[in-house]
Design a protein around this motif. Structure first.
Motif, PDB file in Angstrom:
ATOM      1  N   ALA A 130       0.855  -1.192   0.000  1.00  0.00           N
ATOM      2  CA  ALA A 130       0.000   0.000   0.000  1.00  0.00           C
ATOM      3  C   ALA A 130       0.887   1.237   0.000  1.00  0.00           C
ATOM      4  N   SER A 131       0.569   2.187  -0.884  1.00  0.00           N
ATOM      5  CA  SER A 131       1.399   3.396  -0.871  1.00  0.00           C
ATOM      6  C   SER A 131       0.568   4.663  -0.669  1.00  0.00           C
ATOM      7  N   THR A 132      -0.719   4.486  -0.426  1.00  0.00           N
ATOM      8  CA  THR A 132      -1.556   5.637  -0.070  1.00  0.00           C
ATOM      9  C   THR A 132      -2.456   5.201   1.092  1.00  0.00           C
ATOM     10  N   PRO A 133      -3.004   6.180   1.826  1.00  0.00           N
ATOM     11  CA  PRO A 133      -3.907   5.806   2.923  1.00  0.00           C
ATOM     12  C   PRO A 133      -5.113   5.012   2.415  1.00  0.00           C
ATOM     13  N   GLU A 134      -5.599   5.378   1.227  1.00  0.00           N
ATOM     14  CA  GLU A 134      -6.776   4.669   0.671  1.00  0.00           C
ATOM     15  C   GLU A 134      -6.433   3.202   0.434  1.00  0.00           C
ATOM     16  N   GLU A 135      -5.236   2.974  -0.138  1.00  0.00           N
ATOM     17  CA  GLU A 135      -4.833   1.587  -0.396  1.00  0.00           C
ATOM     18  C   GLU A 135      -4.669   0.823   0.910  1.00  0.00           C
ATOM     19  N   LEU A 136      -4.067   1.489   1.879  1.00  0.00           N
ATOM     20  CA  LEU A 136      -3.839   0.803   3.157  1.00  0.00           C
ATOM     21  C   LEU A 136      -5.176   0.440   3.810  1.00  0.00           C
ATOM     22  N   ARG A 137      -6.104   1.380   3.787  1.00  0.00           N
ATOM     23  CA  ARG A 137      -7.412   1.099   4.398  1.00  0.00           C
ATOM     24  C   ARG A 137      -8.114  -0.041   3.671  1.00  0.00           C
ATOM     25  N   LYS A 138      -8.002  -0.024   2.356  1.00  0.00           N
ATOM     26  CA  LYS A 138      -8.638  -1.078   1.555  1.00  0.00           C
ATOM     27  C   LYS A 138      -8.042  -2.450   1.916  1.00  0.00           C
ATOM     28  N   ASP A 139      -6.716  -2.483   2.087  1.00  0.00           N
ATOM     29  CA  ASP A 139      -6.049  -3.751   2.422  1.00  0.00           C
ATOM     30  C   ASP A 139      -6.446  -4.225   3.829  1.00  0.00           C
ATOM     31  N   ILE A 140      -6.505  -3.267   4.754  1.00  0.00           N
ATOM     32  CA  ILE A 140      -6.911  -3.656   6.124  1.00  0.00           C
ATOM     33  C   ILE A 140      -8.339  -4.198   6.086  1.00  0.00           C
ATOM     34  N   GLU A 141      -9.188  -3.514   5.338  1.00  0.00           N
ATOM     35  CA  GLU A 141     -10.588  -3.970   5.227  1.00  0.00           C
ATOM     36  C   GLU A 141     -10.653  -5.393   4.700  1.00  0.00           C
ATOM     37  N   LYS A 142      -9.815  -5.659   3.700  1.00  0.00           N
ATOM     38  CA  LYS A 142      -9.803  -7.013   3.117  1.00  0.00           C
ATOM     39  C   LYS A 142      -9.424  -8.027   4.198  1.00  0.00           C
ATOM     40  N   ALA A 143      -8.339  -7.698   4.926  1.00  0.00           N
ATOM     41  CA  ALA A 143      -7.898  -8.630   5.974  1.00  0.00           C
ATOM     42  C   ALA A 143      -8.994  -8.797   7.024  1.00  0.00           C
ATOM     43  N   LEU A 144      -9.598  -7.688   7.442  1.00  0.00           N
ATOM     44  CA  LEU A 144     -10.618  -7.782   8.498  1.00  0.00           C
ATOM     45  C   LEU A 144     -11.815  -8.624   8.059  1.00  0.00           C
ATOM     46  N   SER A 145     -12.070  -8.627   6.743  1.00  0.00           N
ATOM     47  CA  SER A 145     -13.222  -9.414   6.260  1.00  0.00           C
ATOM     48  C   SER A 145     -12.935 -10.913   6.353  1.00  0.00           C
ATOM     49  N   LEU A 146     -11.686 -11.269   6.624  1.00  0.00           N
ATOM     50  CA  LEU A 146     -11.312 -12.688   6.685  1.00  0.00           C
ATOM     51  C   LEU A 146     -11.038 -13.147   8.119  1.00  0.00           C
ATOM     52  N   ILE A 147     -11.229 -12.223   9.031  1.00  0.00           N
ATOM     53  CA  ILE A 147     -10.899 -12.482  10.443  1.00  0.00           C
ATOM     54  C   ILE A 147     -12.187 -12.443  11.261  1.00  0.00           C
ATOM     55  N   PRO A 148     -12.471 -13.484  12.033  1.00  0.00           N
ATOM     56  CA  PRO A 148     -13.732 -13.457  12.792  1.00  0.00           C
ATOM     57  C   PRO A 148     -13.708 -12.408  13.912  1.00  0.00           C
ATOM     58  N   GLY A 149     -14.840 -11.702  14.087  1.00  0.00           N
ATOM     59  CA  GLY A 149     -14.977 -10.759  15.206  1.00  0.00           C
ATOM     60  C   GLY A 149     -14.834  -9.315  14.786  1.00  0.00           C
ATOM     61  N   LYS A 150     -15.086  -8.423  15.754  1.00  0.00           N
ATOM     62  CA  LYS A 150     -14.976  -6.972  15.539  1.00  0.00           C
ATOM     63  C   LYS A 150     -13.699  -6.510  16.220  1.00  0.00           C
ATOM     64  N   HIS A 151     -12.843  -5.834  15.504  1.00  0.00           N
ATOM     65  CA  HIS A 151     -11.532  -5.532  16.073  1.00  0.00           C
ATOM     66  C   HIS A 151     -11.205  -4.042  16.040  1.00  0.00           C
ATOM     67  N   ARG A 152      -9.953  -3.745  16.334  1.00  0.00           N
ATOM     68  CA  ARG A 152      -9.510  -2.363  16.386  1.00  0.00           C
ATOM     69  C   ARG A 152      -8.355  -2.198  15.401  1.00  0.00           C
ATOM     70  N   VAL A 153      -8.057  -0.976  15.049  1.00  0.00           N
ATOM     71  CA  VAL A 153      -6.896  -0.748  14.178  1.00  0.00           C
ATOM     72  C   VAL A 153      -5.935   0.185  14.914  1.00  0.00           C
ATOM     73  N   ASN A 154      -4.671  -0.173  14.877  1.00  0.00           N
ATOM     74  CA  ASN A 154      -3.647   0.567  15.591  1.00  0.00           C
ATOM     75  C   ASN A 154      -2.836   1.402  14.600  1.00  0.00           C
ATOM     76  N   LEU A 155      -2.815   2.706  14.818  1.00  0.00           N
ATOM     77  CA  LEU A 155      -2.115   3.614  13.900  1.00  0.00           C
ATOM     78  C   LEU A 155      -0.853   4.186  14.540  1.00  0.00           C
ATOM     79  N   HIS A 156       0.076   4.579  13.719  1.00  0.00           N
ATOM     80  CA  HIS A 156       1.255   5.339  14.162  1.00  0.00           C
ATOM     81  C   HIS A 156       1.071   6.764  13.637  1.00  0.00           C
ATOM     82  N   ALA A 157       1.760   7.706  14.263  1.00  0.00           N
ATOM     83  CA  ALA A 157       1.616   9.105  13.848  1.00  0.00           C
ATOM     84  C   ALA A 157       2.005   9.321  12.383  1.00  0.00           C
TER      85      ALA A 157
END
Ligand SMILES: C[C@H](O)[C@H](O)[C@@H](O)C(=O)CO
Ligand SMILES: [Mn+2]
Length: 429
Positions: free
Chosen positions: A67-94
């Motif tokens: 991922a090289s943009t925030p949009e791409e990164l969010r899209k990738d995280i969304e993809k991963a989260l759709s494959l993981i059971p449960g409701k989770h959190r996302v941890n960001l760095h500054a």
């Protein structure tokens, strides 16, 4: 046999030990894992004046599709989260701030630079956690930040940490779930120091300044993360375990234990119960150190199961805030998140399926034969069938089916990205 019929059979075996499998599912559903965003772009971030990764941590590999943009990164995280059971959190760095093409120094960061992350988290019903970034920056180039002898450099980093806590507070307010803002600094020395005390005194003073600014604890929870050594800080780390353990206890802060930040035979699983007797809460960065703090993807290994067991058998799910911290660029990054996070959840399920009260009783009675025998036998109980049913119930792919989805995503999304990156590089050359 179907997933359900395998489950029904397996369930009977656990029920013989008084384990209520449906109740376990209900409990597990409510456990949030804080999934670190930085697996998706090799701890790069989106700063306009981005610097190379520093701070004694390293990412190896060059798997296409990063991922090289925030949009791409969010899209990738969304993809991963759709494959993981449960409701989770996302941890960001500054360094994941979005500043609209403007250079914003880290001590000037504001909640507005994370508005898009918050809007996205709201949309998906996620909580957000946060970390000030005290590496990959010119002012951290000498390997010192909050313990730097130069008061100006120290002030810069103190202000960055204060700004970060305010961003954490904003996340907590907006999302209705407190943000864990965790401070980790790389400060240390490659070779034997001639003075261990002075840098630690300065770190203590810096932390006091950072925490002197009142932030509503209903929205932001402060944590401090220790480390044993890093690349370039092999002989001495200012923020050691003893330093932060003492600081956190005295100042009512959370200690964050990263499983890669201890001696190779020193296990975080063995620290949890000891610390919970003296701390209301603690936080984890679950990682997998291979010979050093290599941040490998978390696997379903003995230490992961032991960590999960310690949380579950001590009824500490509310007290231990579970986060992940690994970054592997040699494999598909969406797969890395999926494997590591599913493993963390799997380990919690494994722990919840043991007759923990009975096993504790055996120990109290001194029946170590039964204790060992049963702990070993449970390793080959039909755990997989329960896990598969859990995934089915939670409407995520069962077994390795998720891999097909990741491969499809790789072909349709990630491969296009790397093609575009190649063309871009060709054009520039
Ligand atoms: C990105 C880092 O892994 C993170 O900030 C820190 O938690 C760490 O573990 C450094 O070794
Ligand atoms: Mn960490």
């Amino acid at each position: 046999m179907t997933i359900k019929s395998q489950f029904d059979e397996a369930k009977k075996e656990y029920e013989q030990w008084g384990v209520d499998v449906e109740a376990v599912f209900d409990k597990l559903k409510k456990v949030p894992i804080s999934v670190h965003c930085w697996q998706g772009d090799d701890v790069g971030g989106f700063e306009i004046n981005k610097e190379a990764l520093s701070g004694g941590i390293d990412v190896t590999g060059n798997y296409p599709g990063k991922a090289s943009t925030p949009e791409e990164l969010r899209k990738d995280i969304e993809k991963a989260l759709s494959l993981i059971p449960g409701k989770h959190r996302v941890n960001l760095h500054a360094i994941y701030a979005e500043t609209d093409g403007e250079v914003v120094e880290r001590d000037q960061l504001q909640p507005k630079h994370f508005e898009k992350w918050v809007a996205w988290a709201k949309q998906l019903g996620l909580g957000l956690d946060f970390n000030p970034t005290l590496f990959s920056h010119q002012k951290a180039a000498g390997g010192l930040t909050l313990s730097h002898p130069d008061p100006e450099i120290r002030k810069f980093w103190v202000d960055h940490c204060i700004a970060s806590r305010k961003i954490g507070e904003y996340f907590g307010k907006e999302l209705g779930t407190p943000c864990l803002t965790n401070i980790w600094i790389p400060d240390g020395y490659k070779d034997t120091p001639s003075d261990r005390l002075t840098p630690r005194k300065r770190l203590k003073e810096s932390l006091d300044e950072i925490f002197a600014v009142e932030i509503d604890e209903r929205f932001n929870i402060d944590a401090v993360e220790s480390k044993l050594f890093g690349i370039g800080s092999e002989s001495y780390v200012v923020g050691s375990h003893e330093f932060y353990l003492s600081y956190a206890l005295k100042n009512n802060k959370l200690c964050l234990l990263d499983t890669g930040h201890y001696h190779p035979t020193e296990m975080v699983s063995n620290k949890i119960s000891a610390m919970l007797l003296f701390n209301d809460k603690l936080a984890l960065h679950v990682s997998r150190p291979v010979r050093w703090d290599s941040d490998h993807v978390v696997t379903f290994d003995d230490e992961l199961k032991e960590i999960a067991l310690e949380i579950v058998r001590n009824d500490a799910l509310e007290q231990v805030m579970i986060g992940l911290d690994f970054f592997d660029a040699s494999i598909n990054r969406v797969a890395a998140w999926t494997i590591g996070t599913r493993n963390m959840i799997k380990a919690l399920l494994y722990g919840m399926l043991l007759p923990n009260d009975y096993l504790k009783e055996l120990q109290e009675q001194g029946d170590f034969t039964r204790r060992l025998a049963l702990l070993e036998e449970f390793k080959t109980y039909p755990f997989g069938a329960i896990w598969n049913q859990y995934c089915e119930t939670m409407e995520v792919p069962v077994k390795e089916q998720w891999l097909e989805e990741v491969m499809h995503y790789e072909e349709t999304v990630l491969a296009q990205r790397s093609k575009a990156a190649m063309l871009d590089a060709l054009e520039k050359s």
